[in-house]
Every structure is written in C-alpha cells, then in structure tokens.
Design a protein around this motif. Structure first.
Motif, mmCIF file in Angstrom:
data_model
loop_
_atom_site.group_PDB
_atom_site.id
_atom_site.type_symbol
_atom_site.label_atom_id
_atom_site.label_comp_id
_atom_site.label_asym_id
_atom_site.label_seq_id
_atom_site.Cartn_x
_atom_site.Cartn_y
_atom_site.Cartn_z
ATOM 1 N N ARG A 1 -11.366 4.227 54.641
ATOM 2 C CA ARG A 1 -11.987 3.875 55.915
ATOM 3 C C ARG A 1 -11.857 5.029 56.914
ATOM 4 O O ARG A 1 -12.811 5.334 57.645
ATOM 5 N N ARG A 2 -10.712 5.689 56.923
ATOM 6 C CA ARG A 2 -10.540 6.823 57.831
ATOM 7 C C ARG A 2 -11.391 8.012 57.395
ATOM 8 O O ARG A 2 -11.929 8.745 58.229
ATOM 9 N N LEU A 3 -11.504 8.202 56.105
ATOM 10 C CA LEU A 3 -12.360 9.273 55.598
ATOM 11 C C LEU A 3 -13.808 9.034 56.021
ATOM 12 O O LEU A 3 -14.518 9.965 56.413
ATOM 13 N N ALA B 1 -6.581 13.576 50.028
ATOM 14 C CA ALA B 1 -6.425 14.122 51.375
ATOM 15 C C ALA B 1 -7.739 14.687 51.882
ATOM 16 O O ALA B 1 -8.646 15.005 51.108
ATOM 17 N N TYR B 2 -7.828 14.807 53.200
ATOM 18 C CA TYR B 2 -8.963 15.490 53.821
ATOM 19 C C TYR B 2 -8.471 16.199 55.075
ATOM 20 O O TYR B 2 -7.380 15.923 55.594
ATOM 21 N N SER C 1 -14.538 20.928 58.224
ATOM 22 C CA SER C 1 -13.900 19.705 57.733
ATOM 23 C C SER C 1 -14.327 19.460 56.292
ATOM 24 O O SER C 1 -15.477 19.688 55.931
ATOM 25 N N ARG C 2 -13.420 18.949 55.484
ATOM 26 C CA ARG C 2 -13.731 18.749 54.072
ATOM 27 C C ARG C 2 -12.620 17.953 53.405
ATOM 28 O O ARG C 2 -11.532 17.771 53.966
ATOM 29 N N VAL C 3 -12.898 17.505 52.191
ATOM 30 C CA VAL C 3 -11.891 16.856 51.363
ATOM 31 C C VAL C 3 -11.003 17.926 50.749
ATOM 32 O O VAL C 3 -11.491 18.990 50.341
#
Length: 287
Positions: A148-150, A220-221, A210-212
């Motif tokens: 959900r945060r991703l 993680a991201y 920004s990225r995974v």
C-alpha cells in the motif's frame, strides 16, 4: 391348574425379555454407527488449516541505537568541531519519538546544522500484527501494508521502476519552458536520459530518482524528492527508504537543506548514505 397358570404367565414374560434384548442390540448397532460417523467428522476437522504462526519479530529494538553507530552518524550529520563535547554527544544521541506501544511503533530523529546546510535524519520501526492469523499471517499483513505504501509512492510493483527519472514528455505535447527531448527515433534525437540543454545542471546526470530497490530486506523502495527551485529559496533533497523484513517495516528518511539558493544536494551521495544506514538496520534485525 394353578401350576399351569403360573407357567403360562412366565412364558409371555420370557418372550418380552427376549424382544427387549433384540431391540437393545439393534440400538447398540445404531449407536456404534453414529460413533463411526462422528469419528469421520473429527478426522475431517483435523485437516483444517491451523492458524498462521506469529511473525518473526515479537518486539522492536531501540531506534536511537540500532545500527546507527556514532561513526555513521558523523558521516551523515557533520557538525562544527568547535561544538562542545556534551552538545555533540547530545546531538548524536538522537531524540526518541513519543510512542504509546514500544513493541509496535518507535522512532528516533537527529538534526545537525552548519553554516552551509542543515541535515535531518529519522528512523522509524513498525511491527505489523495480524489480528486474524486464521486468514492472514503477520508477514502477509506486513507485506500488504508495504505494498500500500509502495502504491502511494506511485512506484510499480513488482520489479524495478521502468524509469528512474520523471516520465518523458508525451510526443506532440506543447513545449514547456524547460527543454524537452525530441520524439524517439527522430533525426538527431538524444539517447534516453541525456540532457538536451547546454545549461543543464552538472548534477543532472547523477539523478537516480525514485525506484524499487533490490537486495535490501525482504523488499524495499526509495523515494528521492527535490524541492522546487526559487529565487531566494534553496532546493532541499529528501531521500526516503522503506523496507520490510518479515513482519517489521522500517523507514529511513534523510534530508539535506542548503543554506544558499542555487546549491543542489547531490542525488547519488544522499541516496548512498541513506542506503548504507538502511543496510546496517537490515543486518541489525538479522542478528
């Protein structure tokens, strides 16, 4: 005559007793069949899935100390050498966030200021618990929170981000004030990611965006945000790394705020320091 009457009275009694015995045997057989059926039901119940085990972590470490050793803090939060030792120790000790449940949600914050810039650092630990482990384990619940945060960070899942920098302009769209790239495949079109402006900032090629992230905890991201430029306001850079390890979600946030306009904090260096700290926290949880 009396003897014959007595015998006649006994015979019906014997017949009735025999009938009752046969009936009792039949009932016993029916009862036994019921027990067999009950045994099958019990066996079927044993095949039901057992509730999921609790998550790997039952508590949280102290965020002001876990993996944030003094040497690492000094590299991320430089302060003047002239600062008295007691004040230096207090600064690097950090300030713990207020928490009503130290086993579920804790955090710590640091700040350092020099004439050239201000740096801020925060670390937050959150232990996720599933209140219905018959339906979802603690780990699955934590992964649900992470995804959900991703999604809120507007990053794709799963897999790395398709573009580490902001999306390219749509071909044919009106030309904005900032330089834009030519349509893909057009004569003289630059390669993807290349700057088309001779006055582009020297730091542009090292923008990571920004990225995974791969190889950091279970998943993680990273978010990298640069505040808008202004005539008198300096651009600050904030790097946030969120990773999950089993049923714990960790957030590392590192911000650099220059004192003078026109100074842009480097993306690569800021991200690398935040990632090194995040990796140290992963190792702390794996101990």
């Amino acid at each position: 005559m009396q003897r014959k009457a007595a015998v006649r009275g006994v015979l019906p009694g014997i017949a009735m007793f025999a009938a009752l015995a046969v009936g009792a045997g039949a009932l016993t057989g029916c009862t036994g069949g019921g027990k067999t059926g009950g045994g099958n039901d019990a066996k079927g119940g044993a095949n039901q899935a057992a509730p999921a085990q609790p998550g790997k972590y039952r508590s949280l470490p102290a965020p002001c100390k876990a993996g944030v050793e003094s040497k690492r803090l000094k590299g991320m939060l430089p302060i003047p050498d002239t600062l008295p030792a007691p004040q230096r120790d207090q600064l690097y000790a950090g300030v713990a966030d207020a928490s009503y449940d130290g086993d579920r949600h804790v955090g710590c914050r640091w700040s350092a200021q020099v004439p050239e810039e201000t740096r801020l650092l925060s670390v937050v630990f959150e232990r996720v618990v599933s209140y219905d482990r018959a339906a979802m384990s603690d780990d699955d619940k934590a992964r649900q929170v992470y995804v959900r945060r991703l999604t809120d960070a507007h990053l794709p899942f799963p897999g790395p981000s398709a573009s580490p920098t902001p999306a390219a302009p749509t071909p044919g769209a009106p030309t904005p004030p900032a330089p834009t790239a030519a349509a893909p495949g057009a004569p003289g079109a630059p390669s993807p990611g290349a700057s088309t402006s001779p006055t582009a900032s020297p730091s542009a090629p090292v923008e990571l965006g920004s990225r995974v992230l791969e190889g950091l905890g279970s998943e993680a991201y990273i978010e990298d945000k640069l505040s808008p430029a202004g005539a008198t306001a300096a651009q600050s850079r904030t790097v946030r790394i969120v990773f999950r390890t089993s049923n714990v979600i960790v957030t590392v946030e590192y911000a650099v705020q220059p004192a003078l306009p026109g100074v842009v904090p480097p993306s690569g260096e800021t991200q690398e320091k935040a990632r090194q700290l995040a990796q140290a926290l992963v190792e702390r949880f794996n101990e």
